[in-house]
Scaffold this motif. Structure first.
Motif, PDB file in Angstrom:
ATOM      1  N   ARG B  54       0.834  -1.213   0.000  1.00  0.00           N
ATOM      2  CA  ARG B  54       0.000   0.000   0.000  1.00  0.00           C
ATOM      3  C   ARG B  54       0.865   1.258   0.000  1.00  0.00           C
ATOM      4  O   ARG B  54       0.499   2.272  -0.554  1.00  0.00           O
ATOM      5  N   ARG B  75      -1.050 -10.665  -7.375  1.00  0.00           N
ATOM      6  CA  ARG B  75      -1.881 -10.026  -6.333  1.00  0.00           C
ATOM      7  C   ARG B  75      -1.158  -8.834  -5.725  1.00  0.00           C
ATOM      8  O   ARG B  75      -1.723  -7.755  -5.543  1.00  0.00           O
ATOM      9  N   ILE B  76       0.138  -8.975  -5.464  1.00  0.00           N
ATOM     10  CA  ILE B  76       0.870  -7.857  -4.842  1.00  0.00           C
ATOM     11  C   ILE B  76       0.945  -6.697  -5.824  1.00  0.00           C
ATOM     12  O   ILE B  76       0.830  -5.526  -5.443  1.00  0.00           O
ATOM     13  N   GLU B  78      -1.354  -5.861  -7.889  1.00  0.00           N
ATOM     14  CA  GLU B  78      -2.631  -5.125  -7.849  1.00  0.00           C
ATOM     15  C   GLU B  78      -2.751  -4.311  -6.575  1.00  0.00           C
ATOM     16  O   GLU B  78      -3.435  -3.309  -6.532  1.00  0.00           O
ATOM     17  N   GLN B  79      -2.077  -4.733  -5.497  1.00  0.00           N
ATOM     18  CA  GLN B  79      -2.253  -4.013  -4.222  1.00  0.00           C
ATOM     19  C   GLN B  79      -1.525  -2.674  -4.231  1.00  0.00           C
ATOM     20  O   GLN B  79      -1.807  -1.820  -3.398  1.00  0.00           O
ATOM     21  N   VAL B  80      -0.570  -2.497  -5.129  1.00  0.00           N
ATOM     22  CA  VAL B  80       0.206  -1.243  -5.077  1.00  0.00           C
ATOM     23  C   VAL B  80      -0.661  -0.129  -5.680  1.00  0.00           C
ATOM     24  O   VAL B  80      -1.267  -0.323  -6.739  1.00  0.00           O
ATOM     25  N   PRO B  81      -0.811   1.037  -4.980  1.00  0.00           N
ATOM     26  CA  PRO B  81      -1.674   2.098  -5.520  1.00  0.00           C
ATOM     27  C   PRO B  81      -1.166   2.605  -6.873  1.00  0.00           C
ATOM     28  O   PRO B  81      -0.028   2.362  -7.256  1.00  0.00           O
TER      29      PRO B  81
END
Lengths: 322, 141, 401, 156
Positions: B54, B75-76, B78-81
């Motif tokens: 994040r 998945r990681i 996609e989690q990064v803004p």
């Protein structure tokens, strides 16, 4: 016209604008000092020798995408950071800086020391709620740790802050500061209380060795794991302003406040808070993180008894002084 | 004006997330850490190593992706803004290096993620990493 | 309340991706399970398609920190297969690089232990001094990490007088820094308090679970391949095995710092009586069908290569067992009664070189914890049991506060 | 306890169980054993010569047989106990009861060579990814795989 002055206090001097600018300067000071103590250079390329680095961090965070985990409660998740920032800024108003008048008014009245300490402990509860609401196991455990630590450092902090007030015979910050300006020698009586307060402030700001709740290597980001973008910027600002307000409170109570009108008062304020932030940085560079149970045993076995001892000394001196 | 300010702040404070995508030796990960140390000190450019996706905006991936790690890397990512960049650091992340032809690894990060910058070398020198980060930031429009 | 949590591959404490699935009770770990398999690159299958010389290049990239250990283990094994006696000067230089790599690996570990314990400054200082060793290795081999020094029959590059002198003076600085760390690790209360009593591994457990390297030697078992099964020139160098018997993370730190001092003396000895003569010998391309089991003492423990040849220039079978895999069963035993705050410390204590062990792990949704329904009496029993345990532990920690 | 003394002791004590024991190299001894006597020989070696450290278990695909080698070592010598299992019914007994540390090596054998280890305490998959097709054992000589097509970013 009378409205203009309070607006000026709230918005400009001890208020938002000054706090924002000065707290980013303090964060740069702290980061640079911490890096120099570790034989590193620290931020260098943003502005003159990296002074605009915290500003760049915050602006970048404002411009970033803002992700809210779908299981989290949307309203609470966004309200918490703004609410916490508001609390800390109001706490800053009570510091006995330039706008304090002798007569008891809304801003300074007997007992505002208790108000400031109360306002400074509210963000800790908000950290717990933030951790709880972001429905991530790491942040939940970070939130629980924030509360367990609260029981550790809150009582010693209160004891340490109240002993100079007892000696000065009043709960008004401005009278405490004035008392110590007239008898500078009496400041030495509170040396133990001063160090307890600095250590407790380090714990309140969750910096090493007490950064257990958002311990980078153990529980990822602690209660801020799920926060990003604007909300994270608010929390970072909150951390800086809380550092400035905490340092200002300790210097007002222990180091005899900020004499003189606008300009000398401001100079004293900057000098004393930077001295305390220097102490916090040294503490941060020299120690390693301790475990949560060690922290609680440390504060109850050493900080609290020392606080009581400090109160005891103050009572004895007040006895034979009057 | 605001646009220039935001661009300046993005260039001046890139927070880095270090992601080991599995299929590589940890030579590059140790060199990334060496880049944060007193001698090379990435913090001069405002770079900070962040733990959670994040908080990060530059994703520094090392190692060719193993089959087991594939959907975790996605998945990681996609989690990064949003304004995020991916840097493939080291020969393994670029094209699989010595593990090309293995049954359990993909050949490089670009098989899965859009990569913005490549850092050659097995492992790359910390100075090469700093050069890559600075070049990536300046090229950001 | 029991929580199942996984500490996933993407975690700041673990520079590589390994994951532990734990059932937690509040802050105490009830049970831990290592899910491995992420960094499996099928090296053993790749090795069967490459010639021996190409395999040196492959085995070097098994691990980034102990790359020289894998190539040395492989080359000395193949030299036995070829019945080839390597040049003496080559053997001396090979042992010199091995000890230099042990120094830089232990300094790296000290820094990582400091970072796990939250002692950032210690992390910065140790890694700044590690740069001194990296410079030495770069003078000799031209690269900071993968040195590519080994070839069948000796070493690729020679060491001249100027390099020898430079290495000796920078050794002086390193010795002085290591003494500083030795008394710092023995005196800094917050650091000791954080490391003492964490990750207990008794002597019987260590032997039963086949632990290796400093993890085993910190539990009082003096097993070191350089002494038991001397390879290269370790038979001629005077050194002693360093052990500690405090069986915890602090003991492992002390063992590693003592080994650092041993390595400095060894490097000095090696440099002083480096023999003259050629530093490499011509080696045949094909190898007669045979098999060999070669052992090597890597910085993390015993490193084992089993090589079987079938007469062609490609190995029939290459089996690599890295020290970290041998320490995993011991790690699970150590994690069983620790706190959450201790997980990264215990895990860093065996100095995991995940890619070495070709094994790695994944993370599910961090909040998938399914919790058992506990009757109130069970809860109280668990709480009492935990509080009694915590008190006893506190007495033997040298935690002054 | 140099090599010769150990070999006499092994031949004396375990005459029927051991097919042959030879000193392959300085400080290395190979002991060929039948599958049925594996546990008996291992317990004998472990107690007699304090060989409690099992370095690793190696599996080799010899075409119609699988050879499984247990590398035991103490502070003086390394003994490699080797057993042969036919390719068609690859069953070997588990030694975890005797040496708890062997669990990971046996799971690796199961993953890589498809050997079935009887009464293994934890038969889960160790190495390969979860969506790895059943019955595919990478380290077998006859196992071939086709490399996935490479995506070249930029579309050339």
């Amino acid at each position: 016209m009378a409205i203009l002055k309070p607006i000026l206090y709230i918005l400009v001097y001890p208020g938002l604008i000054f706090l924002m600018v000065y707290s980013t300067f303090c964060e740069w000071f702290d980061r640079k000092l911490y890096a120099r103590m570790q034989n590193r250079i620290g931020p260098l390329h943003t502005g003159r020798s990296g002074i605009l680095q915290p500003v760049a961090d915050i602006i970048k965070l404002f411009a970033k995408e803002d992700i809210v985990p779908e299981k989290a409660d949307k309203g609470m998740f966004t309200a918490l950071p703004v609410f916490a920032l508001a609390i800390v800024c109001t706490a800053a108003l009570y510091l006995p800086v330039w706008h304090y008048t002798e007569a008891a008014s809304f801003i300074s009245f007997p007992g505002d020391l208790i108000i400031v300490v109360y306002l400074l402990s509210l963000p800790t509860l908000i950290f717990f709620l933030a951790g709880w609401h972001s429905t991530n196991y790491f942040s939940a455990i970070g939130g629980v740790r924030v509360l367990t630590m609260l029981f550790g450092y809150e009582i010693p902090l209160l004891l340490a802050l109240l002993s100079p007030a007892v000696l000065a015979g009043s709960w008004r910050l401005v009278e405490i500061a004035a008392f110590y300006q007239n008898h500078p020698l009496l400041m030495l009586v509170n040396v133990i209380g001063f160090f307890i307060a600095v250590i407790a402030l380090q714990a309140k700001l969750e910096r090493v060795p007490f950064d257990i709740p958002h311990a980078e290597t153990e529980i990822v980001g602690g209660q801020f794991t799920e926060y990003s973008g604007k909300k994270l910027a608010f929390f970072r600002l909150l951390g800086d302003i809380e550092m400035v307000v905490g340092a200002g409170l300790i210097s007002a109570v222990f180091l005899g406040g900020f004499p003189g009108g606008l300009l000398p008062g401001l100079a004293w304020f900057i000098l004393k808070t930077l001295f305390i932030i220097f102490l916090l940085s040294v503490l941060r560079a020299a120690t390693s993180r301790i475990r949560i149970d060690q922290m609680i045993s440390f504060s109850w076995r050493w900080l609290a008894p020392l606080g009581v001892l400090q109160l005891f000394i103050v009572i004895i001196i007040k006895g034979n002084m009057s | 004006m605001i646009e220039r300010l935001v661009h300046w702040s993005r260039v001046k404070s890139p927070w880095v997330l270090h992601l080991n995508a599995g299929g590589g030796c940890n030579g590059c990960d140790i060199e990334i850490l060496a880049a944060l140390m007193p001698r090379f000190d990435l913090e001069r450019f405002g770079v900070q190593l962040k733990g959670t996706p994040r908080h990060a905006d530059v994703m520094l991936c090392t190692g060719a992706i193993t089959l087991q790690n594939r959907d975790r890397v996605l998945r990681i990512y996609e989690q990064v803004p949003e304004p995020k960049f991916v840097v493939a650091a080291g020969a393994c992340a670029m094209a699989g290096c010595v593990y090309r032809g293995s049954y359990h690894t993909l050949v490089g990060i670009d098989q899965l993620l859009p990569v913005n910058a490549y850092v050659p070398g097995c492992p790359f020198r910390p100075a090469a990493l700093i050069d890559a980060v600075v070049k990536l930031l300046n090229s950001v429009k | 309340m029991e929580y199942k949590v996984s500490l996933g591959p993407q975690h700041p404490a673990l520079h590589e991706a390994v994951s532990i699935r734990m059932t937690l009770d509040g802050e105490v770990i009830r049970d831990a399970d290592l899910k491995l398999g992420y960094s499996h690159r099928g090296i053993e299958k790749l090795a069967e398609e490459r010639s021996y010389v190409q395999n040196i290049y492959l085995t070097e990239r098994i691990c980034g920190i102990c790359s020289h250990s894998h190539t040395t283990c492989f080359t000395q094994g193949v030299e036995q297969l070829m019945e080839l006696v390597p040049a003496r000067r080559g053997l001396y230089i090979r042992t010199l690089i091995a000890e230099l790599e042990r120094v830089h690996s232990h300094l790296l570990w000290l820094g990582v232990a400091g970072q796990e314990a939250g002692f950032e400054s210690f992390f910065m200082y140790t890694w700044r001094d590690r740069e001194v060793v990296m410079d030495i290795l770069e003078w000799i081999s031209g690269n900071r990490v993968h040195y590519a020094m080994n070839i069948f029959g000796g070493v690729r590059r020679d060491i001249d007088e100027l390099q020898k002198k430079k290495i000796l003076d920078s050794l002086g600085l390193l010795k002085q820094r290591t003494d500083y760390y030795l008394n710092l690790a023995a005196s800094e209360p917050t650091f000791i308090g954080r490391l003492a009593g964490v990750g207990m591994l008794s002597k019987e457990q260590a032997v039963a679970l086949c632990a290796v390297g400093p993890t085993l030697r910190a539990s009082g078992v003096p097993m070191d391949v350089r002494k038991d099964d001397p390879y290269a020139v370790y038979a001629e160098i005077p050194f002693e095995v360093c052990t500690a018997d405090s069986c915890d993370v602090l003991g492992r730190a002390v063992v590693r710092v003592k080994e650092l001092i041993q390595s400095y003396n060894m490097i000095e000895y090696l440099l002083k009586n480096l023999p003259e003569g050629p530093f490499k010998v011509k080696a045949p391309r094909k190898v007669k069908p045979n098999e060999v089991y070669s052992r090597y003492e890597a910085p993390r423990g015993e490193n084992v290569h089993y090589i079987k040849s079938n007469g062609s220039d490609k190995p029939e079978r290459l089996k690599v067992r890295a020290p970290t895999l041998a320490n995993y069963p011991a790690t699970i035993a150590m994690l069983k009664s620790g706190f959450i705050a201790d997980i990264p410390l215990i895990f860093a204590a065996i100095d995991p070189c995940i890619c070495c062990a070709e094994r790695l792990v994944q993370m599910d949704n961090a909040y998938s914890g399914e919790s058992r329904v506990l009757t109130f009496s069970q809860l109280r029993a668990m709480a009492n049991e935990r509080s009694t345990k915590v008190n006893t532990k506190k007495k033997d920690i040298a935690w002054p506060f | 306890m140099n090599n010769e003394a150990i070999i006499e002791k092994i031949n004396a004590e375990l005459k029927d169980k051991v097919q042959e024991a030879v000193a392959a190299a300085p400080r290395r001894i190979n002991v060929k054993v039948d599958r049925k006597h594996l546990l008996a020989v291992l317990t004998f070696i472990k107690d007699q010569f304090r060989m409690s450290h099992l370095a690793t278990i190696t599996g080799v695909d010899l075409g119609e047989h699988f050879e499984v080698i247990y590398h035991l070592s103490n502070d003086a010598v390394t003994i490699n106990v080797r057993i042969l299992t036919p390719r068609l019914e690859p069953k070997i007994p588990s030694v975890c009861a005797l040496i708890p540390g062997a669990i990971l090596y046996e799971r690796e054998l199961q993953d890589m060579l498809g050997l079935v280890v009887e009464n293994i305490p934890d038969p889960r998959r160790l190495l390969l990814c979860d969506d790895w097709p059943e019955g595919q054992y990478p380290l077998r000589k006859d196992w071939k795989f086709e490399r996935p097509a490479e995506i070249i970013p930029g579309g050339k």
